[in-house]
Motif scaffolding. Structure first.
Motif, PDB file in Angstrom:
ATOM      1  N   ALA A  99      73.890  62.542  20.536  1.00 35.88           N
ATOM      2  CA  ALA A  99      73.542  63.243  19.216  1.00 35.88           C
ATOM      3  C   ALA A  99      73.543  64.834  19.226  1.00 35.88           C
ATOM      4  N   LYS A 100      73.445  65.155  20.474  1.00 37.78           N
ATOM      5  CA  LYS A 100      73.436  66.601  20.651  1.00 37.78           C
ATOM      6  C   LYS A 100      75.018  67.396  20.377  1.00 37.78           C
ATOM      7  N   PRO A 101      74.491  68.760  20.061  1.00 40.46           N
ATOM      8  CA  PRO A 101      75.936  69.347  19.813  1.00 40.46           C
ATOM      9  C   PRO A 101      76.987  69.462  21.098  1.00 40.46           C
ATOM     10  N   PHE A 102      78.274  69.699  21.127  1.00 39.73           N
ATOM     11  CA  PHE A 102      78.937  69.634  22.231  1.00 39.73           C
ATOM     12  C   PHE A 102      78.584  70.826  23.123  1.00 39.73           C
ATOM     13  N   PHE A 103      78.145  72.052  22.804  1.00 46.01           N
ATOM     14  CA  PHE A 103      77.950  73.102  23.390  1.00 46.01           C
ATOM     15  C   PHE A 103      76.858  73.027  24.256  1.00 46.01           C
ATOM     16  N   GLU A 104      75.704  71.941  23.810  1.00 43.37           N
ATOM     17  CA  GLU A 104      74.777  71.753  24.413  1.00 43.37           C
ATOM     18  C   GLU A 104      74.856  70.975  25.741  1.00 43.37           C
ATOM     19  N   ARG A 105      75.852  69.752  25.403  1.00 46.45           N
ATOM     20  CA  ARG A 105      76.196  68.816  26.528  1.00 46.45           C
ATOM     21  C   ARG A 105      76.876  69.477  27.499  1.00 46.45           C
ATOM     22  N   ARG A 106      77.653  70.282  27.114  1.00 49.09           N
ATOM     23  CA  ARG A 106      78.530  70.928  28.043  1.00 49.09           C
ATOM     24  C   ARG A 106      77.640  71.636  29.195  1.00 49.09           C
ATOM     25  N   VAL A 107      76.485  72.428  28.883  1.00 46.22           N
ATOM     26  CA  VAL A 107      75.574  73.142  29.550  1.00 46.22           C
ATOM     27  C   VAL A 107      75.083  71.996  30.476  1.00 46.22           C
ATOM     28  N   ARG A 108      74.489  70.844  30.087  1.00 48.60           N
ATOM     29  CA  ARG A 108      73.979  69.853  30.826  1.00 48.60           C
ATOM     30  C   ARG A 108      74.909  69.337  31.670  1.00 48.60           C
ATOM     31  N   LEU A 109      76.154  69.207  31.322  1.00 52.68           N
ATOM     32  CA  LEU A 109      77.374  68.687  32.022  1.00 52.68           C
ATOM     33  C   LEU A 109      77.634  69.477  33.358  1.00 52.68           C
ATOM     34  N   GLU A 110      77.576  70.643  33.124  1.00 54.92           N
ATOM     35  CA  GLU A 110      77.819  71.726  34.383  1.00 54.92           C
ATOM     36  C   GLU A 110      76.794  71.588  35.501  1.00 54.92           C
ATOM     37  N   SER A 111      75.636  71.354  35.056  1.00 49.92           N
ATOM     38  CA  SER A 111      74.533  71.385  35.943  1.00 49.92           C
ATOM     39  C   SER A 111      74.365  69.855  36.571  1.00 49.92           C
ATOM     40  N   PHE A 112      74.613  68.907  35.875  1.00 43.74           N
ATOM     41  CA  PHE A 112      74.740  67.452  36.207  1.00 43.74           C
ATOM     42  C   PHE A 112      75.899  67.268  37.435  1.00 43.74           C
TER      43      PHE A 112
END
Length: 537
Positions: free
Chosen positions: A330-343
């Motif tokens: 449900a979060k916007p893509f730009f927030e998910r992208r930040v999480r993705l890079e650290s993940f």
């Protein structure tokens, strides 16, 4: 079996997607448990019947009719199940007046418990008790050869419409369900609770994109979007939960067994969306192989040590859907992208990386980057709205794909083979070639779509009138400098391949148009395709 056979027949000859949905819903509504559940499992290819193989069916029919005559019949009909169903000669009592025909439930439950020695004898007995439509349904059931234009998602959409629920609920439950799906149908009919997803690491319905029309750029603000390369692999989802790791295709098929090297490298709890590639670390970073390299690993039940070594599986992450127990969709893509890079930074970087985000000032700048990608395995760019949540299906205005223009060549028809289903009466699968030496054509690909029904009739007539040799169901067609049918072939990519006589392999070839106007001598040469590879490299 006759109700099941009628369903197969109507699905095969019904071109409309909505009509197929209606047929499935009517069947689910009028056929009781567990028969409808077994039918669902069969058409969804989730019913495994190892007791009977096609070669054993050939042995059965060869014992009842002349093998040469059967060969001619099979050649004409083009479908093994249909040919045996029509040609099967009965022994003993005549069929008329018999009322002991087996039902779908009896057949499935008996065969599942049977050995490979017992299976053929059971099928032989049932064939004697069934009429031709019933025999067709039985044989399709045991061979699994369903070609009716049904995708896994379409079947799930029919279930969702039948129960008036969201198709995403069906998809998320699917891998925890088993035939004959009694709990599923009870829930859909309102007589039972929603099934609990008992499957660890479940599939999550994917978000898809729309092909962009360049006119749409006038309505889109580039500041609202990000872009990344569109890689030429297959879209997959890597998910892990409670110690179970799985790899799914975009349609929810579990392909974990074919990629144990990648599945074993999943060291996280959560779910990632990305691209499956063949790639390995190199001095310049990650060296990505072609789609031809990936094909060495696809659709294999077992993987050899050499394949694991020469074609290592790699996951290029696009998105993170779940991190631990936290659902991020449900979060916007730009927030998910930040999480993705650290993940991804915490994963095995020889097996996982993040898709690169592209810098661009405006759409013209992005167009220039799209036209000159750094690697041949890139087939375009993806454009994603920064504020977009991860929405299952194909929501409008959120994600766009902007593929590179397809490659085009002119090639000559060399061989034709009969199709299946509604095309079983036509030569609809075509092998085409280009010139290697003056007067020598070399096959470079096969295509079976891209033409209209009217054009199919024209090509079929040409094949019949210009056949020079027969190889079982395949016809060798007259193709020379002065006589031949030229196709304009469109394809998405090309690579060198030691598996093909020509040394090249095309990605997604299809017939773009028929070139009745073009002499075959003016078709392209193999050097043209080789230059395309060298240019891309």
């Amino acid at each position: 079996m006759n109700r099941f056979a009628d369903l197969l027949d109507m699905l095969a000859f019904t071109p409309s997607r909505n009509a197929k949905l209606s047929l499935l819903q009517d069947y689910f509504r009028t056929v009781p448990d567990p028969e409808r559940g077994y039918a669902l499992a069969a058409i969804a290819r989730d019913l495994d019947i190892p007791a009977v193989k096609p070669a054993q069916l050939r042995e059965l029919i060869s014992a009842r009719m002349d093998p040469e005559l059967f060969g001619y019949s099979y050649d004409y009909v083009g479908d093994l199940a249909e040919t045996i169903a029509l040609a099967w000669p009965q022994r003993g009592a005549a069929l008329a007046g018999r009322n002991d025909a087996p039902g779908l439930t009896e057949v499935v439950e008996t065969l599942v418990k049977s050995s490979r020695r017992e299976g053929p004898a059971l099928v032989e007995g049932w064939l004697d008790r069934l009429d031709p439509p019933g025999r067709y349904g039985l044989l399709k059931l045991v061979t699994g050869g369903f070609r009716m234009g049904l995708s896994g998602r379409l079947i799930k959409q029919a279930l969702a419409a039948f129960g008036n629920v969201n198709v995403n609920e069906i998809e998320e439950l699917w891998h925890g369900l088993t035939p004959p799906y009694a709990e599923l149908f009870a829930w859909l009919e309102g007589s039972g609770d929603k099934p609990v997803n008992a499957s660890a690491a479940p599939f999550r319905p994917v978000m898809l994109s729309h092909a962009i029309d360049t006119k749409e750029f006038d309505k889109l603000d580039p500041a609202d979007f990000v872009a990344e390369w569109k890689w030429d692999g297959i879209r997959v989802q890597a998910t892990s939960e409670r110690g179970i790791s799985r790899l799914y295709t975009r349609t929810g098929d579990d392909i974990s067994a074919a990629f144990p090297d990648l599945v074993d490298a999943i060291s996280f709890e959560g779910a990632l969306d990305g691209e499956l590639l063949v790639a390995r670390p190199s001095d310049g970073g990650i060296e990505t192989g072609s789609f031809s390299d990936l094909q060495q690993r696809l659709n294999r039940k077992t993987v050899s040590a050499r394949q694991l070594r020469d074609h290592p599986a790699f996951f290029r992450a696009y998105d993170v859907l779940q991190a631990g127990e936290e659902d991020l969709r449900a979060k916007p893509f730009f927030e998910r992208r930040v999480r993705l890079e650290s993940f991804v930074a915490d994963l095995d970087l020889t097996r996982f990386d993040c898709s690169e985000l592209l810098e661009f000032a405006d759409w013209q700048d992005l167009a220039a980057r799209r036209a000159d990608p750094p690697f041949a395995v890139i087939e375009g760019v993806m454009i994603k709205r920064k504020a977009a949540p991860y929405l299952p299906g194909r929501p409008k205005g959120e994600w766009f794909k902007w593929k590179r223009d397809p490659f085009l060549i002119d090639a000559v028809l060399m061989y034709a083979q009969r199709g299946h289903g509604k095309r079983s009466g036509f030569y609809s699968d075509y092998t085409f070639g280009v010139w290697r030496e003056p007067g020598e054509l070399v096959p470079v690909g096969k295509a079976y779509f891209g033409f209209t029904d009217d054009e199919l009739i024209e090509i079929d007539k040409y094949v019949r009138n210009n056949t020079i040799e027969r190889f079982g169901p395949v016809r060798s067609v007259r193709a020379g400098v002065d006589k031949g049918l030229v196709f304009e072939i469109a394809f998405e990519g090309i690579a060198r391949s030691s598996r093909h006589k020509s040394g090249v392999a095309m990605r997604f070839p299809r017939i773009s148009r028929l070139r009745w106007d073009k002499p075959p001598a003016e078709a392209d040469r193999l050097e043209t395709l080789e230059r395309m590879i060298d240019s891309a490299a």
